[in-house]
Design an enzyme around this catalytic site. Structure first.
Site, mmCIF file in Angstrom:
data_model
loop_
_atom_site.group_PDB
_atom_site.id
_atom_site.type_symbol
_atom_site.label_atom_id
_atom_site.label_comp_id
_atom_site.label_asym_id
_atom_site.label_seq_id
_atom_site.Cartn_x
_atom_site.Cartn_y
_atom_site.Cartn_z
ATOM 1 N N GLU A 449 -2.383 21.592 57.668
ATOM 2 C CA GLU A 449 -1.168 21.795 58.474
ATOM 3 C C GLU A 449 -1.349 22.791 59.625
ATOM 4 O OE1 GLU A 449 0.931 19.631 57.975
ATOM 5 O OE2 GLU A 449 0.092 18.970 56.082
ATOM 6 N N GLY A 450 -2.471 22.699 60.286
ATOM 7 C CA GLY A 450 -2.733 23.570 61.429
ATOM 8 C C GLY A 450 -3.647 24.706 61.038
#
Length: 601
Positions: A449-450
């Protein structure tokens, strides 16, 4: 596992969660109601998810010749048991058939499963967030057809963002959406393209799989818009409402070092080789929201996922700590420093260096859990707080803290699991002991997620520079309130003063970054700021917890909190100055270093 006494301290003694029952959204709920949900989650974690954790790590999902993904049978059954229990409904609105519990209570329940089997929890985390996005932005028909099955436990969901050649640079995606009419569900499109790193795709846990897919709507000439503003969001089910199969194919599985129980897929949309809805190639998807709103809508799911990635990392760090404590108490090795000629060896826990690592693990594990639960409580207040001012303040703090909630547990949790392996010695890096798998599982979280670098740019670029430090000012007010309360405590006053000094140190860096007219130079060191800011926030939470421990009815929990707070301020808070040094030294090494030195040797 996360012991009940730790949960009760964090949830009730520290966060005062019972005060949430005064809000209309949670009216009529009681601590007994919440404890019953936590009891159920604990039973499922211990009886269903923990026993298959190592099995599913060893027996990864497999891809059949017809493109179906087979999940390890014990994990598949554990997932079905969870879905049958209805725990996916914990924080869902009552209007959608949910329990409407506080997010913080639902987060504690999920953390228990995360500690037992993080792969299994990933199915749930994605599904809960997927259904919430559809419920919030979908048409009534979309909610009924695509969110309700996830609430009912007959379907699981995914998020399809990245592509093989794009990674996190979502403005460059090339997945294409072409208008295909409109029906009672909404505006219908044909989707074609490839999505990479899709967790939970194509599995056999449930027949239905609801994909949320980012794509760009082609113009009349067939060209795709550039940048993130041209991104739209589509609901693409594996099984269409008429019962036919959609044109979605699992093209391959990625073999990961951790999280091995949940499949991670390359998905092809619209290739037309196996399924052709209505006789045509192209996956059928329905537009969610309006054209061009895709990334803005998806950020709701992405931010929820980022917080839950941090929560999973915290749970893994805490479980590693528990296993380390058990091993250090049982394993007898070496003589004590005080008596090197002692006749018998002593348990590992008698050695100061082992105690150092145990304290570090506890400081990280419980500190990370506290950070995630604090964020969850902010989410509750931002949504259901008593007045607009209170809700806005909670939203501002949550927005500021989200990149820290995602990254600090992920990065520091990996260090905690490193200590767990070190304490176990040679046994620690064998697959006979769980800490080896915990380390591998946790290594994925700084990327999920990043990446950490993306979180740093988000924190410093959007959350600090973007609002000229206003959000950070609100956070400082919270810290100063804690410092004020600590000042009245003879034992904690000095720690409060140390927190305030660290706050001023970070504030000076923030002021310098805001005043500096060179955004690229500032953002080049965003990761350093993220690390230092994370330590400041967790140090603040540890002092706040130490103050709450004074009032705890459990002397053992109170004693542990006070000692761990002392450790964090003695060993970790002094490191903040070094973390922030790249922002104040103005060396610009990372920007000035020539690319030629990185040429392959």
């Amino acid at each position: 596992m996360i012991a009940r006494r730790e949960v009760e301290f964090l949830l009730y003694d520290w966060l005062k969660a019972e005060r949430l029952t005064a809000l209309p959204r949670f009216e009529g709920q009681t601590r007994e109601d919440w404890d019953a949900v936590l009891d159920l989650a604990e039973r499922l974690a211990g009886n269903d998810f923990l026993p298959c954790n190592k099995i599913a790590d060893r027996d990864e999902p497999s891809l059949t010749q017809d493109g179906e993904v087979r999940v390890q049978p014990d994990l598949r059954e554990a997932m079905r048991t969870w879905l049958a229990s209805g725990l996916q409904l914990a924080a869902v609105d009552a209007g959608h058939g949910g329990m409407q519990l506080p997010t913080v209570v639902a987060s504690v329940a999920l953390a228990k499963v995360m500690a037992a089997n993080v792969s299994g929890s990933a199915f749930m985390m994605l599904t809960i967030a997927n259904a919430r996005v559809i419920s919030d932005f979908g048409t009534p028909a979309q909610v009924e057809l695509f969110a309700a099955p996830q609430h009912e436990g007959t379907s699981l969901g995914t998020m399809c963002l990245s592509e093989p050649d794009v990674g996190s640079s979502l403005g460059d995606i090339t997945t294409r959406a072409s208008l295909d009419g409109e029906d009672e569900i909404g505006r219908r499109y044909r989707i074609s393209g490839r999505k990479m790193w899709i967790s939970g795709g194509g599995h056999d846990v449930t027949e239905q799989n609801i994909h949320l897919v980012l794509a760009k709507i082609a113009d009349e000439d067939g060209r795709l818009p550039s940048g993130t503003r041209g991104i739209s969001l589509f609901v693409v089910p594996r099984v269409l409402p008429d019962g036919g199969r959609n044109d979605v194919t699992v093209a391959g599985l990625n073999h990961k070092m951790g999280y091995r129980g949940i499949p991670n897929c390359l998905l092809n949309f619209g290739e037309g080789m196996h399924h052709r809805p209505d006789g045509e190639a192209g996956a059928i998807g329905w537009l969610l929201g309006e054209p061009g709103q895709g990334l803005a809508i998806m950020f709701q799911m992405m931010n929820e996922a980022r917080i839950n990635v941090g929560l999973g990392a915290a749970a893994l760090a805490w479980r590693g700590y528990v296993l380390s404590c058990e091993y250090a108490a049982e394993r007898v090795q070496g003589r004590p420093l005080e008596d090197r000629r002692a006749e018998r060896p002593v348990p590992l826990v008698r050695h100061p260096d082992v105690r150092r690592m145990l304290l570090a693990q506890r400081a990280i594990g419980e500190g990370a859990l506290a950070l995630c639960f604090y964020a969850a409580r902010l989410a509750d207040v931002s949504r259901a707080g008593g007045d607009a001012v209170e809700r806005q303040r909670a939203h501002t703090l949550l927005d500021l803290l989200t990149p820290i909630v995602k990254s600090w547990p992920s990065e520091q949790g990996l260090l905690a699991n490193h200590h767990a392996i070190q304490i176990h010695g040679g046994y620690g890096y064998t697959r006979d002991f769980d800490v080896e798998q915990l380390y591998r599982d946790n290594r994925l979280n700084p990327i999920h997620e990043g990446t950490t670098g993306i979180q740093g740019i988000d924190l410093l670029g959007r959350k600090i520079l973007g609002d000229r430090g206003a959000g950070f000012a609100a956070l400082q007010e919270e810290m100063q309130a804690t410092v004020g309360r600590a000042g009245a405590d003879a034992e904690l006053a000095a720690i409060g003063a140390a927190l305030d000094a660290a706050r001023r140190e970070v504030a000076a860096v923030v002021d310098g970054a805001v005043a500096r007219d060179d955004r690229p130079a500032v953002l080049a060191e965003a990761n350093a700021f993220l690390e230092g800011m994370g330590h400041l926030v967790v140090g603040w939470l540890w002092l706040d917890m130490a103050l709450a421990a004074r009032q705890s009815a459990d002397p053992a929990v109170a004693e542990a909190a006070l000692w761990t707070c002392r450790h964090f301020f003695a060993a970790e808070m002094p490191r903040i100055a070094g973390m922030l040094a790249p922002l104040t030294a103005d060396a610009a090494v990372t920007r000035r270093v020539p690319e030629r030195i990185f040429a392959a040797v």
